[in-house]
Design an enzyme around this catalytic site. Sequence first.
Site, short mmCIF file in Angstrom:
data_model
loop_
_atom_site.label_atom_id
_atom_site.label_comp_id
_atom_site.label_asym_id
_atom_site.label_seq_id
_atom_site.Cartn_x
_atom_site.Cartn_y
_atom_site.Cartn_z
N CYS A 160 12.29 2.52 -13.03
CA CYS A 160 12.55 1.96 -11.70
C CYS A 160 11.22 1.46 -11.12
CB CYS A 160 13.14 3.07 -10.83
SG CYS A 160 13.30 2.68 -9.08
N HIS A 161 11.31 0.53 -10.19
CA HIS A 161 10.07 0.02 -9.59
C HIS A 161 9.29 1.15 -8.90
CE1 HIS A 161 7.94 -3.81 -8.49
NE2 HIS A 161 7.20 -2.86 -7.95
N THR A 162 9.98 2.19 -8.45
CA THR A 162 9.27 3.29 -7.79
C THR A 162 8.33 4.01 -8.76
OG1 THR A 162 11.18 3.53 -6.34
CG2 THR A 162 9.60 5.33 -6.34
N HIS B 216 12.57 9.08 -13.02
CA HIS B 216 13.53 9.77 -12.13
C HIS B 216 14.92 9.16 -12.25
CE1 HIS B 216 12.11 6.25 -9.97
NE2 HIS B 216 13.25 6.28 -9.30
N GLU B 217 15.17 8.40 -13.35
CA GLU B 217 16.46 7.71 -13.49
C GLU B 217 17.02 8.04 -14.88
OE1 GLU B 217 17.31 3.46 -11.67
OE2 GLU B 217 16.69 3.21 -13.76
N CYS C 76 21.85 21.15 -1.99
CA CYS C 76 22.01 22.61 -2.08
C CYS C 76 23.29 23.05 -1.41
CB CYS C 76 20.80 23.31 -1.47
SG CYS C 76 20.72 23.21 0.34
N CYS D 167 21.48 23.94 3.32
CA CYS D 167 20.44 23.68 4.33
C CYS D 167 21.05 22.96 5.53
CB CYS D 167 19.29 22.87 3.72
SG CYS D 167 19.69 21.15 3.37
N CYS E 260 22.24 19.42 4.55
CA CYS E 260 23.47 19.39 3.75
C CYS E 260 24.68 19.75 4.62
CB CYS E 260 23.39 20.37 2.59
SG CYS E 260 22.43 19.75 1.18
N CYS F 28 18.83 16.48 1.62
CA CYS F 28 18.69 17.94 1.43
C CYS F 28 17.21 18.33 1.44
CB CYS F 28 19.31 18.31 0.08
SG CYS F 28 19.04 20.01 -0.44
N ARG G 260 12.63 19.81 -1.35
CA ARG G 260 11.89 18.56 -1.10
C ARG G 260 10.38 18.79 -0.89
NH1 ARG G 260 9.25 15.00 -1.23
NH2 ARG G 260 9.49 12.82 -0.54
N CYS H 287 19.35 6.55 -10.12
CA CYS H 287 18.62 5.94 -9.01
C CYS H 287 19.20 4.57 -8.65
CB CYS H 287 17.12 5.84 -9.27
SG CYS H 287 16.27 5.14 -7.83
N ARG I 225 16.61 -3.78 -15.80
CA ARG I 225 16.27 -2.41 -16.14
C ARG I 225 15.96 -2.31 -17.64
NH1 ARG I 225 15.12 -0.99 -11.50
NH2 ARG I 225 15.92 0.92 -10.55
P1 NAD Z 1 12.32 -4.82 -9.08
O1 NAD Z 1 10.87 -5.04 -9.28
O2 NAD Z 1 13.18 -4.75 -10.30
O3 NAD Z 1 12.94 -5.97 -8.15
C1 NAD Z 1 12.26 -6.50 -7.04
C2 NAD Z 1 12.68 -7.96 -6.90
O4 NAD Z 1 12.07 -8.49 -5.71
C3 NAD Z 1 12.23 -8.87 -8.04
O5 NAD Z 1 13.32 -9.61 -8.55
C4 NAD Z 1 11.18 -9.79 -7.41
O6 NAD Z 1 11.15 -11.08 -7.98
C5 NAD Z 1 11.67 -9.81 -5.97
N1 NAD Z 1 10.63 -10.19 -4.99
C6 NAD Z 1 9.34 -9.80 -4.95
N2 NAD Z 1 8.72 -10.33 -3.87
C7 NAD Z 1 9.65 -11.06 -3.22
C8 NAD Z 1 9.62 -11.84 -2.02
N3 NAD Z 1 8.51 -11.95 -1.28
N4 NAD Z 1 10.76 -12.46 -1.63
C9 NAD Z 1 11.90 -12.35 -2.38
N5 NAD Z 1 11.98 -11.63 -3.52
C10 NAD Z 1 10.86 -10.98 -3.94
O7 NAD Z 1 12.47 -3.50 -8.21
P2 NAD Z 1 13.70 -2.47 -8.07
O8 NAD Z 1 13.62 -1.44 -9.14
O9 NAD Z 1 14.95 -3.22 -7.87
O10 NAD Z 1 13.27 -1.72 -6.70
C11 NAD Z 1 13.22 -2.44 -5.50
C12 NAD Z 1 12.59 -1.61 -4.39
O11 NAD Z 1 13.45 -0.54 -4.05
C13 NAD Z 1 11.26 -0.96 -4.77
O12 NAD Z 1 10.43 -0.97 -3.62
C14 NAD Z 1 11.66 0.46 -5.09
O13 NAD Z 1 10.58 1.34 -4.94
C15 NAD Z 1 12.74 0.67 -4.05
N6 NAD Z 1 13.71 1.73 -4.28
C16 NAD Z 1 14.10 2.47 -3.20
C17 NAD Z 1 15.09 3.44 -3.33
C18 NAD Z 1 15.55 4.22 -2.15
O14 NAD Z 1 16.25 5.22 -2.32
N7 NAD Z 1 15.21 3.83 -0.93
C19 NAD Z 1 15.66 3.67 -4.58
C20 NAD Z 1 15.24 2.90 -5.66
C21 NAD Z 1 14.26 1.92 -5.50
N1 AHE Z 2 6.60 9.06 -1.69
C1 AHE Z 2 6.67 7.91 -0.83
C2 AHE Z 2 8.08 7.54 -0.47
C3 AHE Z 2 8.92 7.20 -1.69
C4 AHE Z 2 10.33 6.99 -1.26
O1 AHE Z 2 10.62 6.53 -0.14
N2 AHE Z 2 11.23 7.31 -2.15
C5 AHE Z 2 12.65 7.05 -1.93
C6 AHE Z 2 13.29 7.00 -3.26
S1 AHE Z 2 12.67 5.70 -4.26
C7 AHE Z 2 13.56 5.92 -5.65
O2 AHE Z 2 13.28 4.92 -6.51
C8 AHE Z 2 13.34 8.19 -1.20
O3 AHE Z 2 14.47 8.53 -1.46
N3 AHE Z 2 12.71 8.78 -0.27
C9 AHE Z 2 13.21 9.93 0.41
C10 AHE Z 2 12.58 11.17 -0.14
O4 AHE Z 2 12.97 12.28 0.25
O5 AHE Z 2 11.68 11.04 -0.98
C11 AHE Z 2 5.86 8.10 0.42
O6 AHE Z 2 5.75 7.11 1.18
O7 AHE Z 2 5.32 9.20 0.62
ZN ZN Z 3 14.14 4.68 -8.40
#
Ligand code: NAD
Ligand code: AHE
Ligand code: ZN
Length: 369
Positions: free
Chosen positions: A40-42, A62-63, A92, A95, A98, A106, A110, A169, A364
């Site tokens: 994943c991008h994360t 994490h995926e 859990c 908490c 939850c 949860c 964490r 994820c 992916r």
């Molecule tokens: P990825 O790199 O596969 O996809 C990102 C996409 O954004 C790419 O297609 C790229 O071309 C595009 N992009 C980049 N800059 C851009 C711009 N300025 N305008 C338009 N498009 C643009 O990433 P991913 O795995 O899909 O993850 C995406 C984001 O989500 C990451 O920041 C990741 O950390 C986050 N994420 C968050 C959670 C969550 O629970 N909140 C879960 C998973 C991933």
């Molecule tokens: N550690 C970072 C924050 C990272 C973050 O926001 N993670 C997302 C999941 S990304 C999965 O690809 C998330 O779920 N956050 C909630 C949590 O509990 O982590 C920071 O900024 O410190």
């Molecule tokens: Zn992820």
Amino acid sequence: MKSRAAVAFGPGQPLQIVEIDVAPPKAGEVLVKITHTGVCHTDAFTLSGDDPEGLFPCVLGHEGAGVVVEVGEGVTSVKPGDHVIPLYTAECGQCLFCKSGKTNLCTSVRATQGKGVMPDGTSRFSYNGEPIYHYMGCSTFSEYTVVAEVSLAKVNPEANPEHVCLLGCGVTTGIGAVHNTAKVQEGDSVAVFGLGGIGLAVIQGARQAKAGRVIAIDTNPSKFELARQFGATDCVNPKDHDKPIQQVIVEMTGWGVDHSFECIGNVNVMRAALECAHRGWGQSVIIGVAGAGQEISTRPFQLVTGRKWMGTAFGGVKGRSQLPGMVEDAMKGDIELAPFVTHTMELERINEAFDLMHEGKSIRSVVHY
Ligand code: NAD
Ligand code: AHE
Ligand code: ZN
């Protein structure tokens, strides 16, 4: 025991494939053999050094999907042989969070998870006698990993692990954001910024919700074909326009979209996503993760005039209760996973997965052991 693992020894360095030592699971913990893991991008974000919680050396990932090998004292919900998906958002059931019925966030593990250790404050991983940190409570880039019981969803053993690992994820996050966070309704208009695994899963969720117009936005037009396949009605490349992208979307729609989703992790795009939301009721969901020190901004007038800014972790999904059902949905074809898997590779080639992601060539990559 010994385990092949891709270890991140330092920020910005390629992962190194080494044999690490994995200690047995303690009370409330489970030893899992990971069979498949998405990248994943994360993972790339943390490896880059931009993650305030990033710790090195660590085992990222994490995926994943895997099989239980051994359980620690007191573990009752899984047994050896069970097929599982590790959860970075535990459940859990006990908490405050939850029990609230309001969130999936949860808190049971964490705090220690964020410090790269198991709930007792220590690591189960070591290399040459030195401890290695865990990551997001999962560490799926090791063939054998130790996970808290509350961080495991037990899933149908007939499911294809090469596909359902993505429910650990990316796909769950995108689909969950549509249904649980934004609550998209039939006919609603949607804009999706960023068409990686997360953004494409949002588009799939929008189709499930019978959204009306679904506008897919990416600076890499090679992502548009899959976006259309998943249900995008319009594809927009911001580079084709001189105007700010929010203005382009507002002009395309009249007053903006009912829902927008930021799936990149770029704070400027987060602002654009908020500002292309409909006057009076539009809402914008932040999914992307931004680096240390980054902050969002907009004119407060954007909120005064009725837009809502929100965010989501794991799409608001409660992993142990809801992921087994999502795996069943995938087996029935109600969630499409195969098109996300653009590349597969053995652990030894995991750095190629990061290269492909940075080059914009993959959705992916799934690593198998
Ligand atoms: P990825 O790199 O596969 O996809 C990102 C996409 O954004 C790419 O297609 C790229 O071309 C595009 N992009 C980049 N800059 C851009 C711009 N300025 N305008 C338009 N498009 C643009 O990433 P991913 O795995 O899909 O993850 C995406 C984001 O989500 C990451 O920041 C990741 O950390 C986050 N994420 C968050 C959670 C969550 O629970 N909140 C879960 C998973 C991933
Ligand atoms: N550690 C970072 C924050 C990272 C973050 O926001 N993670 C997302 C999941 S990304 C999965 O690809 C998330 O779920 N956050 C909630 C949590 O509990 O982590 C920071 O900024 O410190
Ligand atoms: Zn992820």
